[in-house]
Design a protein around this motif. Structure first.
Motif, PDB file in Angstrom:
ATOM      1  N   ARG A 101     -40.900 -85.640  51.142  1.00  0.00           N
ATOM      2  CA  ARG A 101     -41.213 -87.054  50.893  1.00  0.00           C
ATOM      3  C   ARG A 101     -42.696 -87.350  51.102  1.00  0.00           C
ATOM      4  NH1 ARG A 101     -37.523 -90.857  54.430  1.00  0.00           N
ATOM      5  NH2 ARG A 101     -38.443 -89.520  56.006  1.00  0.00           N
ATOM      6  N   MET A 102     -43.260 -88.195  50.260  1.00  0.00           N
ATOM      7  CA  MET A 102     -44.588 -88.761  50.505  1.00  0.00           C
ATOM      8  C   MET A 102     -44.383 -90.100  51.214  1.00  0.00           C
ATOM      9  SD  MET A 102     -46.959 -86.715  49.867  1.00  0.00           S
ATOM     10  CE  MET A 102     -48.321 -87.856  50.031  1.00  0.00           C
ATOM     11  N   LYS A 103     -43.752 -90.028  52.352  1.00  0.00           N
ATOM     12  CA  LYS A 103     -43.398 -91.214  53.119  1.00  0.00           C
ATOM     13  C   LYS A 103     -43.321 -90.819  54.581  1.00  0.00           C
ATOM     14  CE  LYS A 103     -39.567 -94.502  53.703  1.00  0.00           C
ATOM     15  NZ  LYS A 103     -38.209 -94.907  53.209  1.00  0.00           N
ATOM     16  N   GLY A 104     -43.727 -91.733  55.470  1.00  0.00           N
ATOM     17  CA  GLY A 104     -43.603 -91.456  56.891  1.00  0.00           C
ATOM     18  C   GLY A 104     -44.931 -91.538  57.619  1.00  0.00           C
ATOM     19  N   LEU A 105     -44.911 -91.122  58.860  1.00  0.00           N
ATOM     20  CA  LEU A 105     -46.062 -91.243  59.756  1.00  0.00           C
ATOM     21  C   LEU A 105     -46.878 -89.957  59.790  1.00  0.00           C
ATOM     22  CD1 LEU A 105     -47.498 -92.944  62.041  1.00  0.00           C
ATOM     23  CD2 LEU A 105     -45.987 -91.736  63.645  1.00  0.00           C
ATOM     24  N   ILE A 106     -48.191 -90.111  59.796  1.00  0.00           N
ATOM     25  CA  ILE A 106     -49.114 -88.999  60.075  1.00  0.00           C
ATOM     26  C   ILE A 106     -49.933 -89.398  61.293  1.00  0.00           C
ATOM     27  CG2 ILE A 106     -51.075 -87.632  59.268  1.00  0.00           C
ATOM     28  CD1 ILE A 106     -50.065 -88.025  56.421  1.00  0.00           C
ATOM     29  N   THR A 107     -49.799 -88.620  62.357  1.00  0.00           N
ATOM     30  CA  THR A 107     -50.594 -88.860  63.561  1.00  0.00           C
ATOM     31  C   THR A 107     -51.865 -88.031  63.470  1.00  0.00           C
ATOM     32  OG1 THR A 107     -48.609 -89.252  64.876  1.00  0.00           O
ATOM     33  CG2 THR A 107     -50.626 -88.785  66.082  1.00  0.00           C
ATOM     34  N   LEU A 108     -53.002 -88.707  63.630  1.00  0.00           N
ATOM     35  CA  LEU A 108     -54.308 -88.104  63.398  1.00  0.00           C
ATOM     36  C   LEU A 108     -55.160 -88.223  64.659  1.00  0.00           C
ATOM     37  CD1 LEU A 108     -56.372 -86.941  61.322  1.00  0.00           C
ATOM     38  CD2 LEU A 108     -56.886 -89.299  60.681  1.00  0.00           C
ATOM     39  N   ALA A 109     -55.651 -87.095  65.160  1.00  0.00           N
ATOM     40  CA  ALA A 109     -56.518 -87.079  66.338  1.00  0.00           C
ATOM     41  C   ALA A 109     -57.965 -86.939  65.883  1.00  0.00           C
ATOM     42  CB  ALA A 109     -56.145 -85.919  67.270  1.00  0.00           C
ATOM     43  N   ILE A 110     -58.824 -87.880  66.309  1.00  0.00           N
ATOM     44  CA  ILE A 110     -60.223 -87.880  65.863  1.00  0.00           C
ATOM     45  C   ILE A 110     -61.154 -88.111  67.043  1.00  0.00           C
ATOM     46  CG2 ILE A 110     -59.558 -88.763  63.608  1.00  0.00           C
ATOM     47  CD1 ILE A 110     -60.740 -91.491  64.469  1.00  0.00           C
ATOM     48  N   PRO A 111     -62.393 -87.590  66.977  1.00  0.00           N
ATOM     49  CA  PRO A 111     -63.376 -87.900  68.012  1.00  0.00           C
ATOM     50  C   PRO A 111     -63.718 -89.390  67.994  1.00  0.00           C
ATOM     51  CG  PRO A 111     -64.074 -86.020  66.688  1.00  0.00           C
ATOM     52  CD  PRO A 111     -62.915 -86.647  65.979  1.00  0.00           C
ATOM     53  N   GLN A 128     -53.583 -96.570  49.507  1.00  0.00           N
ATOM     54  CA  GLN A 128     -53.501 -97.190  48.192  1.00  0.00           C
ATOM     55  C   GLN A 128     -52.794 -96.258  47.206  1.00  0.00           C
ATOM     56  OE1 GLN A 128     -54.556-100.340  47.096  1.00  0.00           O
ATOM     57  NE2 GLN A 128     -54.742-100.716  49.285  1.00  0.00           N
ATOM     58  N   ILE A 129     -53.018 -94.955  47.366  1.00  0.00           N
ATOM     59  CA  ILE A 129     -52.390 -93.970  46.487  1.00  0.00           C
ATOM     60  C   ILE A 129     -50.936 -93.736  46.894  1.00  0.00           C
ATOM     61  CG2 ILE A 129     -52.563 -91.615  45.573  1.00  0.00           C
ATOM     62  CD1 ILE A 129     -55.532 -91.668  46.461  1.00  0.00           C
ATOM     63  N   PHE A 130     -50.722 -93.659  48.223  1.00  0.00           N
ATOM     64  CA  PHE A 130     -49.394 -93.381  48.767  1.00  0.00           C
ATOM     65  C   PHE A 130     -49.036 -94.493  49.767  1.00  0.00           C
ATOM     66  CE2 PHE A 130     -51.343 -89.222  47.854  1.00  0.00           C
ATOM     67  CZ  PHE A 130     -50.449 -88.753  46.892  1.00  0.00           C
ATOM     68  N   PRO A 131     -48.540 -95.620  49.274  1.00  0.00           N
ATOM     69  CA  PRO A 131     -48.357 -96.805  50.127  1.00  0.00           C
ATOM     70  C   PRO A 131     -47.276 -96.660  51.190  1.00  0.00           C
ATOM     71  CG  PRO A 131     -47.499 -97.197  47.915  1.00  0.00           C
ATOM     72  CD  PRO A 131     -48.240 -95.907  47.855  1.00  0.00           C
ATOM     73  N   LYS A 132     -46.441 -95.633  51.111  1.00  0.00           N
ATOM     74  CA  LYS A 132     -45.392 -95.466  52.112  1.00  0.00           C
ATOM     75  C   LYS A 132     -45.810 -94.553  53.266  1.00  0.00           C
ATOM     76  CE  LYS A 132     -41.561 -96.454  48.982  1.00  0.00           C
ATOM     77  NZ  LYS A 132     -40.273 -95.967  48.410  1.00  0.00           N
ATOM     78  N   ILE A 133     -47.067 -94.120  53.256  1.00  0.00           N
ATOM     79  CA  ILE A 133     -47.605 -93.319  54.361  1.00  0.00           C
ATOM     80  C   ILE A 133     -48.178 -94.256  55.414  1.00  0.00           C
ATOM     81  CG2 ILE A 133     -49.365 -91.653  55.060  1.00  0.00           C
ATOM     82  CD1 ILE A 133     -47.164 -90.352  53.532  1.00  0.00           C
ATOM     83  N   GLU A 134     -47.853 -94.006  56.665  1.00  0.00           N
ATOM     84  CA  GLU A 134     -48.420 -94.740  57.796  1.00  0.00           C
ATOM     85  C   GLU A 134     -49.236 -93.771  58.655  1.00  0.00           C
ATOM     86  OE1 GLU A 134     -45.196 -96.513  59.858  1.00  0.00           O
ATOM     87  OE2 GLU A 134     -44.697 -97.919  58.241  1.00  0.00           O
ATOM     88  N   ARG A 297     -44.919 -82.115  52.794  1.00  0.00           N
ATOM     89  CA  ARG A 297     -45.743 -82.506  51.647  1.00  0.00           C
ATOM     90  C   ARG A 297     -46.772 -83.560  52.025  1.00  0.00           C
ATOM     91  NH1 ARG A 297     -43.719 -86.036  46.682  1.00  0.00           N
ATOM     92  NH2 ARG A 297     -45.591 -85.978  45.382  1.00  0.00           N
ATOM     93  N   ARG A 298     -46.370 -84.545  52.815  1.00  0.00           N
ATOM     94  CA  ARG A 298     -47.307 -85.622  53.148  1.00  0.00           C
ATOM     95  C   ARG A 298     -48.486 -85.101  53.970  1.00  0.00           C
ATOM     96  NH1 ARG A 298     -43.510 -86.156  57.287  1.00  0.00           N
ATOM     97  NH2 ARG A 298     -44.364 -86.814  59.335  1.00  0.00           N
ATOM     98  N   VAL A 299     -48.230 -84.139  54.865  1.00  0.00           N
ATOM     99  CA  VAL A 299     -49.294 -83.613  55.723  1.00  0.00           C
ATOM    100  C   VAL A 299     -50.243 -82.732  54.920  1.00  0.00           C
ATOM    101  CG1 VAL A 299     -49.812 -82.177  57.734  1.00  0.00           C
ATOM    102  CG2 VAL A 299     -47.873 -83.763  57.801  1.00  0.00           C
ATOM    103  N   LYS A 300     -49.699 -81.806  54.128  1.00  0.00           N
ATOM    104  CA  LYS A 300     -50.562 -80.917  53.340  1.00  0.00           C
ATOM    105  C   LYS A 300     -51.380 -81.706  52.325  1.00  0.00           C
ATOM    106  CE  LYS A 300     -50.670 -76.708  50.576  1.00  0.00           C
ATOM    107  NZ  LYS A 300     -51.630 -77.262  49.611  1.00  0.00           N
ATOM    108  N   THR A 301     -50.736 -82.678  51.670  1.00  0.00           N
ATOM    109  CA  THR A 301     -51.465 -83.492  50.689  1.00  0.00           C
ATOM    110  C   THR A 301     -52.625 -84.217  51.354  1.00  0.00           C
ATOM    111  OG1 THR A 301     -49.444 -83.816  49.404  1.00  0.00           O
ATOM    112  CG2 THR A 301     -51.250 -85.355  48.997  1.00  0.00           C
ATOM    113  N   PHE A 302     -52.364 -84.812  52.517  1.00  0.00           N
ATOM    114  CA  PHE A 302     -53.419 -85.530  53.226  1.00  0.00           C
ATOM    115  C   PHE A 302     -54.507 -84.579  53.703  1.00  0.00           C
ATOM    116  CE2 PHE A 302     -55.139 -86.963  57.342  1.00  0.00           C
ATOM    117  CZ  PHE A 302     -55.843 -88.080  56.897  1.00  0.00           C
TER     118      PHE A 302
END
Length: 325
Positions: A101-111, A128-134, A297-302
């Motif tokens: 799915r291109m849907k769901g949460l991606i947790t991102l760690a940044i400086p 904007q491209i994948f509106p169901k991604i949080e 899919r959502r993680v690799k695409t991002f």
């Protein structure tokens, strides 16, 4: 209601919530700080720790000692609890997730500090491209490739930072090199004079970064020549934003502000590049994930999309620097 509000205070060692609280006490270095973070009473938190210790038959913490210290048994328990909690979080993510799915949460760690230019605009564009991604952003306090193993109660899908190509279970996407610029304010130069060689640092105040995302800069290079940085006095900061603000205020010379953090100020003349030719070596910029999560899919695409965006940004910054030169 808060996660821990329903916690049974007679819970024993098989309760994951108790182990989450114990890890939180260790990481926040105190009962009060952990209780504030978890939004529970310190007395309830104390009873959780006492319950664990009573059942285990050994103390986890050195009580009545400030700052907080763990016993050797507590160190062992903390390391094992972190691994257990991370595995539990991964289990839930795997069981609940739909990999295609291109849907769901991606947790991102940044400086800290890179969001306004390097992250937030890109996340908005991706949504904007994948509106169901949080997205959920957390602040990186360690090296970017290590965060997948040292965040006990949260699954981290992607991290951004300096490093090397991923090995083992870590996968990476290279996005370019980051230069580190020795600089100070025009006011500091006016008051203390120009500086062109690291040997002159002994007469100046040095501003240094000591956060966990990279090692402290202790030397600069110019071609094949390496010279140590030795300051008359020094100020250290765990936040690059604080370091840059001190530099802008004329507090001293920063030996290593990342170009992404100072390019605007260099263009505007608010900061001046000093020690010409002398630099900390450039660092590779990477996005990291794990072999487990790039199957999603959502993680690799991002991961692939964001790496390309960062390559474009770093190229733009390099072009701006060439125009300055």
């Amino acid at each position: 209601s808060h996660l821990f509000e329903q916690l049974d205070m007679t819970a024993r060692t098989n309760d994951l919530e108790c182990w989450k609280l114990f890890c939180l006490v260790v990481e926040k270095q105190g009962l009060n700080a952990a209780a504030d973070f978890a939004d529970i009473e310190p007395s309830r938190l104390s009873r959780v720790i006492n319950s664990l210790e009573a059942e285990l038959g050994s103390p986890l913490l050195v009580h009545n000692r400030r700052p907080l210290q763990t016993t050797s048994f507590g160190d062992q328990a903390y390391a094992m609890a972190k691994a257990l909690l991370a595995q539990h979080a991964l289990m839930l993510e795997t069981l609940k997730g739909d990999k295609d799915r291109m849907k769901g949460l991606i947790t991102l760690a940044i400086p800290a500090g890179i969001g306004p230019l390097f992250v937030t605009p890109q996340l908005l564009e991706f949504q904007q491209i994948f509106p169901k991604i949080e997205f959920e952003l957390i602040t990186l306090t360690s090296k970017a490739e290590e965060v997948f193993y040292n965040h006990p109660d949260k699954v981290v899908h992607v991290s951004i930072g300096y490093g090397v190509p991923g090995t083992g279970d870590i996968v990476s996407r290279y996005s370019g090199k980051m230069e580190f610029i020795p600089c100070c304010s025009p006011g500091y130069i006016k008051k203390h004079g120009h500086i062109v060689d690291p040997s002159e640092c002994a007469a100046h105040t040095g501003l240094s970064y000591t956060g966990g995302t990279r090692t402290k800069t202790q030397e600069l290079q110019n071609g094949g020549v390496v010279k140590q940085l030795k300051w008359k006095k020094s100020l250290s900061f765990q936040s690059l934003s604080d370091l840059k603000n001190a530099c802008l205020l004329g507090a001293g010379i920063a030996g290593d502000i990342p170009l992404i953090h100072c390019i605007d100020e260099l263009e505007e003349g608010k900061l001046i590049n000093v020690l010409p030719g002398w630099k900390r070596p450039a660092a590779g910029c990477y996005l990291y994930s794990t072999k487990h999560f790039v199957k999603y899919r959502r993680v690799k695409t991002f991961l692939d999309w964001m790496a390309e965006k960062h390559r474009e940004l770093l190229e733009q910054i390099d072009n701006r620097v060439r125009l300055l030169a």
